[in-house]
Design an enzyme around this catalytic site. Structure first.
Site, PDB file in Angstrom:
ATOM      1  N   ALA A  41      53.483  -2.405 -21.757  1.00 34.07           N
ATOM      2  CA  ALA A  41      54.503  -1.380 -21.528  1.00 34.07           C
ATOM      3  C   ALA A  41      55.412  -1.227 -22.744  1.00 34.07           C
ATOM      4  O   ALA A  41      54.933  -1.200 -23.871  1.00 34.07           O
ATOM      5  CB  ALA A  41      55.286  -1.686 -20.261  1.00 34.07           C
ATOM      6  N   CYS A  42      56.709  -1.161 -22.543  1.00 32.13           N
ATOM      7  CA  CYS A  42      57.637  -0.886 -23.645  1.00 32.13           C
ATOM      8  C   CYS A  42      57.699  -2.009 -24.673  1.00 32.13           C
ATOM      9  O   CYS A  42      58.216  -1.808 -25.772  1.00 32.13           O
ATOM     10  CB  CYS A  42      59.035  -0.612 -23.093  1.00 32.13           C
ATOM     11  SG  CYS A  42      59.154   0.931 -22.165  1.00 32.13           S
ATOM     12  N   SER A  43      57.189  -3.176 -24.338  1.00 30.29           N
ATOM     13  CA  SER A  43      57.192  -4.295 -25.281  1.00 30.29           C
ATOM     14  C   SER A  43      55.916  -4.379 -26.092  1.00 30.29           C
ATOM     15  O   SER A  43      55.716  -5.344 -26.834  1.00 30.29           O
ATOM     16  CB  SER A  43      57.412  -5.617 -24.534  1.00 30.29           C
ATOM     17  OG  SER A  43      58.763  -5.789 -24.184  1.00 30.29           O
ATOM     18  N   SER A  91      59.176   4.463 -25.315  1.00 26.81           N
ATOM     19  CA  SER A  91      58.455   3.284 -24.859  1.00 26.81           C
ATOM     20  C   SER A  91      58.133   2.340 -26.021  1.00 26.81           C
ATOM     21  O   SER A  91      59.010   2.013 -26.800  1.00 26.81           O
ATOM     22  CB  SER A  91      57.200   3.711 -24.091  1.00 26.81           C
ATOM     23  OG  SER A  91      56.660   2.630 -23.377  1.00 26.81           O
TER      24      SER A  91
END
Length: 381
Positions: free
Chosen positions: A156-158, A341
């Site tokens: 995801a966003c990481s 993101s």
């Protein structure tokens, strides 16, 4: 030999949507909805929708505009999604591969490399267009890279910080000396543009970073990485994020009632819980990471943080560096790009990395669904 980030690239989509444009479309949808279901609303069987405003959006998020790959469908109150035509795999390059290719070619040029000098490509992002073949392999083909390897990963966003850590591990494991990390996001396709609390959050973009093992120092030395995950469904998204727009573009209705699509397949977030739970943990991870490397927070000259929300960014800065910390330590691009993101901390790094001096310490940190948090310590050569 040490590893370095030696080049970065940024692909910006062709269209931008301002808060004012978005609000005009959303409020028209609200008027249409409330008129259509007026009798149900009056009978108490359905709640009336509430209008939004540009001022509200900027206050709660810091966002003023966002870039998108397709604009007209998003702003059409009867459609409210990007209408991006499907591209036939094998006959033409996919939209996401095209975005990633352009960002990667920029990063290679900055690093002074040719595509065939890469050993591997990692596509790390929130939304992949298909299960297989890997988007990374399509990008490998698109840039004319012969040999080596490519694969996709999703945190995801990481994903960007996890991807950089994976690139370093790949190099240390002896699988190559030059790895590209590409972050491609068409977040406009997974967003529910009819949801007042989140319709303004995301934008589209692509970034790329070159991670190299070098005898001669250059760019930014990667000192260390720290990764953390913890299960939570306060942020979630299902598969099929591009389906709606592709079906609509082909003249096919994906749902019986296109005006009220199946929102369970779109981005969903409990924003208040995310804020309360994620911010303290991000601050803790960064602080612990610095301590583990015997680096005082006062030495940090810049933090390239995930551009999720301006209030989150400000809170993390104060928690890590101190309540009187200079806001310049955490430069932002959220006002222009929105939340992009996985790509967001790389955009900030790309835009502001040249402002630091040789020897300066910086932290790239991402956080998002999972929960997932990634911290990468960097020192400018």
């Amino acid at each position: 030999m040490k590893t370095y980030i030696t080049g970065t690239g940024l692909y910006i989509p062709p269209y931008s949507i301002s808060n004012e444009e978005l609000v005009a479309s959303f409020n028209q949808y609200v008027d249409n909805y409330n008129a259509q279901y007026a009798s149900d609303i009056e009978a108490g069987e359905r709640e009336a929708l509430e209008k939004s405003s540009a001022e509200f959006i900027e206050k709660v998020s810091g966002i003023k505009s966002r870039y998108v790959m397709e604009k007209s469908g998003i702003l059409d109150p009867e459609v409210m999604m990007p209408v991006i035509a499907e591209r036939k795999l094998g006959e033409e390059l996919s939209v996401m591969a095209e975005m990633g290719r352009d960002a990667l070619l920029q990063a290679l040029a900055e690093a002074g490399l040719e595509p065939n000098q890469l050993d591997g490509i990692i596509v790390a992002c929130s939304n992949l267009p298909r299960a297989y073949p890997a988007l990374a392999i399509e990008i490998q083909h698109a840039i004319g890279m012969i040999g080596g390897f490519a694969y996709d990963m999703n945190v995801a966003c990481s994903a960007a910080t996890f991807g950089i850590a994976q690139a370093v591990g790949t190099i240390k494991g002896g699988l190559g000396t030059r790895i590209a990390v590409v972050n491609v996001e068409i977040t406009s396709a997974h967003l529910n543009w009819r949801n007042r609390d989140s319709h303004f959050i995301f934008g589209d973009v692509a970034t790329a970073s070159i991670v190299e093992q070098c005898e001669t120092p250059k760019g930014y030395e990667i000192l260390d990485s720290k990764l953390f995950t913890q299960y939570s469904i306060n942020i979630k998204n299902e598969y099929g994020f591009m389906d709606r727009g592709e079906y609509y573009a082909a003249g096919r209705a994906l749902y019986d009632d296109i005006k009220e699509p199946m929102t369970d397949k779109l981005f969903m977030q409990n924003g208040r819980k995310v804020f309360r739970e994620v911010c303290p943990k991000v601050s803790e991870i960064i602080s612990t990471h610095l301590q583990e490397n015997n680096l005082p927070a006062s030495e940090v000259k810049m933090m390239w943080l995930h551009q999720a929300n301006i209030n989150m960014i400000n809170l993390i800065l104060r928690s890590v560096v101190g309540k009187d910390a200079d806001p310049a330590i955490t430069p932002t691009v959220i006002d222009e790009f929105g939340n992009t993101s996985s790509a967001s901390p790389v955009i900030v790094f790309h835009r502001y990395k040249d402002q630091l001096q040789s020897g300066d310490l910086g932290v790239m940190c991402s956080f998002g669904a999972g929960y997932s948090i990634g911290s990468v310590l960097l020192r400018k050569v």
